[in-house]
Design a protein around this motif. Sequence first.
Motif, PDB file in Angstrom:
ATOM      1  N   PRO A  19       1.085   5.062  -1.811  1.00 51.23           N
ATOM      2  CA  PRO A  19       2.129   5.792  -2.535  1.00 51.23           C
ATOM      3  C   PRO A  19       3.110   6.476  -1.569  1.00 51.23           C
ATOM      4  CG  PRO A  19      -0.048   6.304  -3.417  1.00 51.23           C
ATOM      5  CD  PRO A  19      -0.261   5.534  -2.153  1.00 51.23           C
ATOM      6  N   ALA A  20       4.388   6.473  -1.925  1.00 56.15           N
ATOM      7  CA  ALA A  20       5.431   7.066  -1.075  1.00 56.15           C
ATOM      8  C   ALA A  20       5.126   8.517  -0.694  1.00 56.15           C
ATOM      9  CB  ALA A  20       6.790   6.951  -1.751  1.00 56.15           C
ATOM     10  N   PRO A  21       4.669   9.376  -1.645  1.00 56.79           N
ATOM     11  CA  PRO A  21       4.357  10.756  -1.236  1.00 56.79           C
ATOM     12  C   PRO A  21       3.246  10.836  -0.186  1.00 56.79           C
ATOM     13  CG  PRO A  21       4.534  10.603  -3.632  1.00 56.79           C
ATOM     14  CD  PRO A  21       4.544   9.198  -3.097  1.00 56.79           C
ATOM     15  N   LEU A  22       2.261   9.945  -0.264  1.00 50.99           N
ATOM     16  CA  LEU A  22       1.181   9.935   0.723  1.00 50.99           C
ATOM     17  C   LEU A  22       1.720   9.477   2.072  1.00 50.99           C
ATOM     18  CD1 LEU A  22      -1.718  10.251   1.635  1.00 50.99           C
ATOM     19  CD2 LEU A  22      -2.230   8.013   0.611  1.00 50.99           C
ATOM     20  N   LYS A  23       2.583   8.463   2.074  1.00 53.24           N
ATOM     21  CA  LYS A  23       3.192   8.016   3.331  1.00 53.24           C
ATOM     22  C   LYS A  23       3.970   9.163   3.980  1.00 53.24           C
ATOM     23  CE  LYS A  23       4.561   4.123   4.365  1.00 53.24           C
ATOM     24  NZ  LYS A  23       5.300   2.922   4.666  1.00 53.24           N
ATOM     25  N   ALA A  24       4.734   9.894   3.184  1.00 52.39           N
ATOM     26  CA  ALA A  24       5.512  11.019   3.715  1.00 52.39           C
ATOM     27  C   ALA A  24       4.579  12.092   4.287  1.00 52.39           C
ATOM     28  CB  ALA A  24       6.410  11.604   2.632  1.00 52.39           C
ATOM     29  N   TYR A  25       3.516  12.402   3.566  1.00 56.43           N
ATOM     30  CA  TYR A  25       2.537  13.404   4.007  1.00 56.43           C
ATOM     31  C   TYR A  25       1.915  13.010   5.350  1.00 56.43           C
ATOM     32  CZ  TYR A  25      -2.049  15.665   4.243  1.00 56.43           C
ATOM     33  OH  TYR A  25      -3.167  16.330   4.666  1.00 56.43           O
ATOM     34  N   LEU A  26       1.641  11.712   5.521  1.00 57.63           N
ATOM     35  CA  LEU A  26       1.017  11.232   6.749  1.00 57.63           C
ATOM     36  C   LEU A  26       2.018  11.053   7.890  1.00 57.63           C
ATOM     37  CD1 LEU A  26      -1.405   8.582   5.213  1.00 57.63           C
ATOM     38  CD2 LEU A  26      -2.022  10.829   6.147  1.00 57.63           C
ATOM     39  N   GLY A  27       3.316  11.162   7.575  1.00 60.03           N
ATOM     40  CA  GLY A  27       4.330  10.993   8.597  1.00 60.03           C
ATOM     41  C   GLY A  27       4.674   9.542   8.873  1.00 60.03           C
ATOM     42  N   LEU A  28       4.385   8.658   7.919  1.00 59.72           N
ATOM     43  CA  LEU A  28       4.711   7.241   8.075  1.00 59.72           C
ATOM     44  C   LEU A  28       6.142   6.989   7.614  1.00 59.72           C
ATOM     45  CD1 LEU A  28       1.369   5.772   6.667  1.00 59.72           C
ATOM     46  CD2 LEU A  28       1.993   6.128   9.060  1.00 59.72           C
ATOM     47  N   ASP A  29       6.681   5.828   7.941  1.00 58.58           N
ATOM     48  CA  ASP A  29       8.060   5.519   7.563  1.00 58.58           C
ATOM     49  C   ASP A  29       8.182   5.348   6.050  1.00 58.58           C
ATOM     50  OD1 ASP A  29       7.421   2.833   6.781  1.00 58.58           O
ATOM     51  OD2 ASP A  29       7.584   2.188   8.853  1.00 58.58           O
ATOM     52  N   GLY A  30       9.418   5.245   5.571  1.00 58.65           N
ATOM     53  CA  GLY A  30       9.671   5.167   4.139  1.00 58.65           C
ATOM     54  C   GLY A  30       9.611   3.766   3.549  1.00 58.65           C
ATOM     55  N   THR A  31       9.377   2.761   4.382  1.00 60.11           N
ATOM     56  CA  THR A  31       9.271   1.383   3.905  1.00 60.11           C
ATOM     57  C   THR A  31       7.943   1.194   3.177  1.00 60.11           C
ATOM     58  OG1 THR A  31      10.530   0.694   5.847  1.00 60.11           O
ATOM     59  CG2 THR A  31       9.379  -1.033   4.637  1.00 60.11           C
ATOM     60  N   PRO A  32       7.928   0.497   2.035  1.00 60.30           N
ATOM     61  CA  PRO A  32       6.659   0.269   1.335  1.00 60.30           C
ATOM     62  C   PRO A  32       5.615  -0.364   2.258  1.00 60.30           C
ATOM     63  CG  PRO A  32       8.476  -0.378  -0.065  1.00 60.30           C
ATOM     64  CD  PRO A  32       9.059  -0.081   1.297  1.00 60.30           C
ATOM     65  N   SER A  33       4.376   0.073   2.109  1.00 59.06           N
ATOM     66  CA  SER A  33       3.257  -0.429   2.912  1.00 59.06           C
ATOM     67  C   SER A  33       2.041  -0.637   2.023  1.00 59.06           C
ATOM     68  CB  SER A  33       2.886   0.564   4.016  1.00 59.06           C
ATOM     69  OG  SER A  33       3.918   0.724   4.939  1.00 59.06           O
ATOM     70  N   TRP A  34       1.198  -1.573   2.450  1.00 60.94           N
ATOM     71  CA  TRP A  34      -0.032  -1.880   1.731  1.00 60.94           C
ATOM     72  C   TRP A  34      -1.211  -1.814   2.688  1.00 60.94           C
ATOM     73  CZ3 TRP A  34       4.656  -3.800   0.750  1.00 60.94           C
ATOM     74  CH2 TRP A  34       5.082  -3.830  -0.580  1.00 60.94           C
ATOM     75  N   ILE A  35      -2.351  -1.358   2.165  1.00 67.34           N
ATOM     76  CA  ILE A  35      -3.612  -1.401   2.894  1.00 67.34           C
ATOM     77  C   ILE A  35      -4.351  -2.638   2.405  1.00 67.34           C
ATOM     78  CG2 ILE A  35      -5.818  -0.268   3.344  1.00 67.34           C
ATOM     79  CD1 ILE A  35      -4.413   2.406   2.679  1.00 67.34           C
ATOM     80  N   VAL A  36      -4.675  -3.525   3.337  1.00 61.81           N
ATOM     81  CA  VAL A  36      -5.379  -4.765   2.994  1.00 61.81           C
ATOM     82  C   VAL A  36      -6.850  -4.431   2.770  1.00 61.81           C
ATOM     83  CG1 VAL A  36      -5.952  -7.095   3.760  1.00 61.81           C
ATOM     84  CG2 VAL A  36      -3.740  -6.087   4.380  1.00 61.81           C
ATOM     85  N   VAL A  37      -7.359  -4.747   1.577  1.00 66.40           N
ATOM     86  CA  VAL A  37      -8.750  -4.419   1.248  1.00 66.40           C
ATOM     87  C   VAL A  37      -9.685  -5.615   1.403  1.00 66.40           C
ATOM     88  CG1 VAL A  37      -8.120  -2.511  -0.285  1.00 66.40           C
ATOM     89  CG2 VAL A  37      -8.419  -4.813  -1.236  1.00 66.40           C
ATOM     90  N   THR A  38      -9.141  -6.757   1.803  1.00 66.31           N
ATOM     91  CA  THR A  38      -9.957  -7.961   1.954  1.00 66.31           C
ATOM     92  C   THR A  38     -10.172  -8.322   3.422  1.00 66.31           C
ATOM     93  OG1 THR A  38      -7.967  -9.307   1.702  1.00 66.31           O
ATOM     94  CG2 THR A  38      -9.315  -8.930  -0.287  1.00 66.31           C
ATOM     95  N   GLU A  39      -9.888  -7.377   4.319  1.00 63.79           N
ATOM     96  CA  GLU A  39     -10.054  -7.632   5.748  1.00 63.79           C
ATOM     97  C   GLU A  39     -10.395  -6.333   6.464  1.00 63.79           C
ATOM     98  OE1 GLU A  39      -7.058  -8.607   9.391  1.00 63.79           O
ATOM     99  OE2 GLU A  39      -6.841  -9.844   7.603  1.00 63.79           O
ATOM    100  N   THR A  40     -11.325  -6.428   7.400  1.00 65.50           N
ATOM    101  CA  THR A  40     -11.596  -5.309   8.299  1.00 65.50           C
ATOM    102  C   THR A  40     -11.485  -5.805   9.726  1.00 65.50           C
ATOM    103  OG1 THR A  40     -13.994  -5.680   8.351  1.00 65.50           O
ATOM    104  CG2 THR A  40     -13.170  -4.121   6.699  1.00 65.50           C
ATOM    105  N   ASN A  41     -11.102  -4.923  10.625  1.00 65.79           N
ATOM    106  CA  ASN A  41     -11.083  -5.196  12.055  1.00 65.79           C
ATOM    107  C   ASN A  41     -12.191  -4.360  12.662  1.00 65.79           C
ATOM    108  OD1 ASN A  41      -8.592  -6.905  12.490  1.00 65.79           O
ATOM    109  ND2 ASN A  41      -7.762  -5.214  11.307  1.00 65.79           N
TER     110      ASN A  41
END
Length: 94
Positions: A19-41
């Motif tokens: 969510p955009a408010p969470l990205k802002a809170y974390l200090g991430l950029d304003g471009t939409p982002s997704w967390i991939v839930v089908t892969e781990t590193n």
Amino acid sequence: MVPITHSAPSDPADAIEIPAPLKAYLGLDGTPSWIVVTETNDFLWPGPYLRPIAGIKPSRFDYGMLPPRFYAYLRDRILKAHASRVLQQIRRTE
């Protein structure tokens, strides 16, 4: 670690949009982002796959804590992918 990407998933079940408010809170950029839930590193911590955030002094490797409800939702989606055998675990080595 789970990947975060600016690329929208081809299958919405493979990722959670941050969510955009969470990205802002974390200090991430304003471009939409997704967390991939089908892969781990998977790698040894700390290691070469963990880099400090650019421009932050003293050096930090984290952007902050996820809100408990969002974290629980993310965790449950990753566990669901694991249970249904669609989770890819990528082992990283030095």
